[in-house]
Motif scaffolding. Structure first.
Motif, short mmCIF file in Angstrom:
data_model
loop_
_atom_site.label_atom_id
_atom_site.label_comp_id
_atom_site.label_asym_id
_atom_site.label_seq_id
_atom_site.Cartn_x
_atom_site.Cartn_y
_atom_site.Cartn_z
N HIS A 78 58.48 96.60 52.27
CA HIS A 78 57.76 97.18 53.40
C HIS A 78 58.32 98.56 53.75
CE1 HIS A 78 55.07 93.91 54.81
NE2 HIS A 78 55.94 93.12 54.20
N ASP A 79 59.61 98.76 53.52
CA ASP A 79 60.22 100.06 53.85
C ASP A 79 59.73 101.18 52.94
OD1 ASP A 79 61.68 98.91 55.87
OD2 ASP A 79 63.48 98.58 54.64
N ASP A 80 59.18 100.83 51.78
CA ASP A 80 58.67 101.85 50.86
C ASP A 80 57.31 102.39 51.27
OD1 ASP A 80 60.83 101.72 49.04
OD2 ASP A 80 59.98 99.92 48.11
N ILE A 81 56.63 101.70 52.17
CA ILE A 81 55.25 102.05 52.49
C ILE A 81 55.19 103.28 53.40
CG2 ILE A 81 53.14 101.26 53.64
CD1 ILE A 81 53.92 98.40 52.80
N GLU A 82 54.46 104.29 52.94
CA GLU A 82 54.24 105.51 53.74
C GLU A 82 52.99 105.41 54.60
OE1 GLU A 82 55.87 109.13 51.05
OE2 GLU A 82 54.20 108.00 50.19
N ALA A 107 54.80 118.30 57.20
CA ALA A 107 53.73 117.94 56.26
C ALA A 107 53.52 119.11 55.30
CB ALA A 107 52.45 117.60 57.01
N PRO A 108 54.54 119.45 54.52
CA PRO A 108 54.53 120.70 53.75
C PRO A 108 53.54 120.75 52.60
CG PRO A 108 56.49 119.39 53.24
CD PRO A 108 55.82 118.72 54.40
N ASP A 109 52.84 119.66 52.31
CA ASP A 109 51.80 119.74 51.27
C ASP A 109 50.61 120.58 51.73
OD1 ASP A 109 53.21 118.23 49.49
OD2 ASP A 109 52.11 116.36 49.85
N SER A 148 47.79 111.52 57.54
CA SER A 148 47.95 110.22 58.21
C SER A 148 48.36 109.10 57.26
CB SER A 148 46.67 109.83 58.94
OG SER A 148 45.62 109.59 58.02
N ILE A 149 48.11 109.27 55.96
CA ILE A 149 48.51 108.22 55.01
C ILE A 149 49.54 108.70 54.00
CG2 ILE A 149 46.34 106.94 55.23
CD1 ILE A 149 45.52 108.16 52.49
N GLU A 150 49.79 110.00 53.95
CA GLU A 150 50.69 110.54 52.93
C GLU A 150 52.12 110.74 53.41
OE1 GLU A 150 47.40 113.02 50.28
OE2 GLU A 150 48.65 114.08 51.74
N TYR A 151 52.34 110.62 54.70
CA TYR A 151 53.68 110.80 55.25
C TYR A 151 54.05 109.58 56.08
CZ TYR A 151 53.46 115.65 53.73
OH TYR A 151 53.37 116.78 52.94
N ALA A 152 55.32 109.19 55.99
CA ALA A 152 55.76 107.99 56.69
C ALA A 152 55.57 108.12 58.21
CB ALA A 152 57.23 107.70 56.37
N HIS A 153 55.63 109.35 58.73
CA HIS A 153 55.42 109.53 60.18
C HIS A 153 53.94 109.47 60.54
CE1 HIS A 153 54.13 113.70 59.50
NE2 HIS A 153 55.21 113.90 58.76
N ARG A 157 48.86 109.88 68.91
CA ARG A 157 50.10 109.11 68.84
C ARG A 157 49.89 107.66 69.25
NH1 ARG A 157 54.27 113.76 71.24
NH2 ARG A 157 54.68 114.76 69.20
N ALA A 158 49.08 107.46 70.27
CA ALA A 158 48.80 106.09 70.72
C ALA A 158 48.06 105.30 69.64
CB ALA A 158 47.98 106.11 72.02
N ARG A 159 47.16 105.96 68.94
CA ARG A 159 46.41 105.28 67.89
C ARG A 159 47.33 104.92 66.71
NH1 ARG A 159 41.61 104.30 68.91
NH2 ARG A 159 41.39 103.37 66.84
#
Length: 589
Positions: A349-353, A484-486, A515-520, A552-554
């Protein structure tokens, strides 16, 4: 008549009624679109800004019809941004003997790769691991031989047979015990949200009036026929009427809801099937190729995605909130369990971004298993002046669109020309290949690294000049987004000025895939992106702050929902989060 294509090589023409480029879906055009809705009579109103709705608008506009496209949320905000991001024939449909569907899809894949969207759709390889001796290799090879030749497929390499050692060299991440050999084959992939948005912009370029945050709240009638729709501006609450010769319902999983709103009964029923994907970093799976793995119910894809892998998908019935389907811990565990069954180093689970869930609009049949429901599409003239289309696959959106327009023109005077979208490149396709060859020069001109320019070309094609022009007087926009440097700052500005983004969520979830490419999941760069967008959309400090808070809430609700054991508990958390488009109203039953 609006501008249309005369032959394949003709460059796109602008709408003669507009002084500016109608494909620029920026804030300035929203008021003009609203005025036109109330003042003009259209041939077709298309409801739904997913790939089928956008494709239908493009098909109709290039036939010379006057078209209005309305979307209650954002372009591709539903299913069309949450797919497996593949243009593929559907290898497993061969086993189900759906040869016509596979042939049609492979033909569309070839068109996208070569003519319609070569800047957006790219070949991608997959390893099919073999696990049974004697029978499986010839059986699979026979299916792949058809796959390699059906539909005129020529732009990707054919199948390649590998020993176990050869397969492990290609995919070192696999357990040695997970296969006895393998076969490599090719399909194609695309950023689904970007592709859908580009289809919609291309439709606008040919004269369609495209407007998001515009919700259908009622249908107009003349005697016994549908004569248009009543729409509400979700952003400010205004309402107006759009009069048209026919209306096309392209709302996917919302098809039944719109049908009830029209006051009639549909000719088919749509069931929503939830598909969940997880995104992990590229270095977590050491491989030169994607993979397709058999499961007890369907197949599982491991798909290369820039610096990541997408692993999916699930296939389960969904009867809750259609706008924000929720992934549960059970869904994520299912994906991890199945992919880890073949990986030497398991994912955790920790690997999931990132995680995303989408709903497939399947035609309801006798089978209770959504994985066995037909991926064919259906078109029905459900009432005079009203056509509905549902089912199908993302790959065949262009065929679906042509069928929908063919059904709708029955209600129009005259005989419009037949579909020509197989000859119409999407915006950005013209000149793309030449620009790829000139990437080094373009990079030097703008002070960018060539890899960055190639990345931009694969997102915008020949529109890259339009994107970079926004930084002519603001060189700071050519710097990467912090956290998000990409992505460059100029891409965020362009999303709001040209691509119809109206909210922070539109930019972070669909114009980019932060929203799906970075862990944050976009939280760490939300303020910076919001301030860039605010300058284009004219947000006040208070409005900018609200956009960040809502986003952020979402994300927090999404994260919490993914720890829940059931659909119901996950859905309750997602539903409690604030909506970026607070003005949306529930359809009247």
């Amino acid at each position: 008549m609006l501008g249309k294509v005369e032959h394949e090589e003709e460059r796109v023409v602008t709408n003669p009624r507009s002084g500016s480029d109608p494909a620029q879906l920026g804030p300035a055009g929203r008021e003009e679109s609203w005025r036109r809705f109330g003042d003009e009579t259209f041939d077709l109103v298309v409801i739904g800004g997913g790939v089928v709705g956008a494709g239908t608008a493009l098909d109709a506009a290039t036939r010379g019809l006057r078209v209005a496209l309305v979307e209650a949320r954002d372009l591709a905000s539903g299913t069309s941004s949450r797919s497996s991001k593949l243009f593929h024939g559907g290898l497993r449909y061969l086993e189900q003997l759906e040869f016509g569907l596979v042939r049609e899809a492979l033909h569309e894949r070839e068109l996208m790769l070569t003519k319609i969207a070569p800047h957006l759709v790219k070949p991608v390889s997959f390893l099919y691991p073999l696990t049974h001796r004697i029978w499986e290799r010839p059986y699979t090879a026979a299916g792949l031989l058809m796959y390699d030749t059906m539909g005129g497929a020529r732009s990707v390499p054919g199948q390649k047979h590998l020993t176990r050692a050869g397969a492990l060299r290609m995919v070192p991440a696999l357990k040695r015990s997970a296969l006895i050999g393998g076969i490599r084959y090719y399909d194609a992939q695309s950023d689904d949200a970007r592709h859908t948005m580009t289809v919609a912009r291309t439709a606008a370029h040919y004269g369609a009036v495209v407007r998001t945050s515009t919700q259908v709240v009622g249908f107009l009638r003349e005697a016994d026929r549908i004569s248009g729709v009543r729409v509400r501006d979700v952003e400010d609450g205004r309402e107006t009427e759009i009069h048209a010769g026919a209306v096309v319902n392209c709302t996917g999983v919302w098809t039944d809801e719109l049908q009830r709103l029209s006051g009639g009964r549909g000719r088919f029923r749509v069931r929503a099937s939830k598909g969940v994907h997880i995104v992990v970093p590229r270095d977590r799976i050491v491989s030169e190729s994607g993979m397709i793995l058999r499961t007890e119910k369907s197949v599982l894809f491991v798909i290369p995605w820039r610096n990541h892998w997408i692993v999916g998908t699930t296939d389960t019935d969904w009867n809750l909130d259609l706008a924000h389907p929720a992934a549960t811990k059970h869904d994520i565990d299912y994906l991890l369990e199945h992919v880890n069954s073949v990986l030497a180093t398991p994912l955790t689970h920790d690997d999931i971004e990132g995680v995303y869930a989408g709903l497939r609009p399947l035609l309801a049949g006798e089978s209770e298993e959504t994985s066995k429901l037909s991926r064919e599409h259906a078109v029905a003239r459900v009432a005079p002046g009203l056509v509905a289309i549902a089912g199908g696959k993302y790959t065949t959106y262009r065929v679906m669109a042509a069928d929908a327009v063919d059904a709708a023109v029955v209600d129009l005077p005259g005989r419009p020309p037949s579909s020509i979208t197989d000859k119409v490149p999407l915006l950005g396709a013209d000149g793309y290949h030449a620009l790829v060859n000139q990437a080094d020069h373009l990079a030097a001109e703008h002070g960018l690294h060539p890899y960055r320019v190639r990345h931009l070309l694969d997102r915008y094609g020949s529109l890259v000049h339009e994107v970079l022009a926004l930084a002519a007087d603001r060189p700071e926009l050519l710097k990467p987004i912090e956290s998000a440097p990409d992505y460059l700052g100029v891409e965020v500005v362009y999303a709001a000025s040209h691509e119809g983004a109206l909210h922070l969520e539109d930019v972070l979830a669909r114009r980019t895939r932060i929203s799906i490419e970075y862990a944050h999941r976009g939280v760490d760069c939300a303020e910076q992106v919001a301030h860039l967008v605010a300058g284009v959309l004219g947000w006040s400090e208070e409005e900018t702050k609200r956009e960040v808070e809502v986003y952020r809430a979402r994300v927090e609700a999404e994260r919490d929902s993914q720890l829940q054991p059931t659909d119901e508990s996950a859905d309750a958390l997602r539903a409690a989060a604030p909506e970026a488009r607070a003005g949306l109203i529930e359809p009247v039953s």
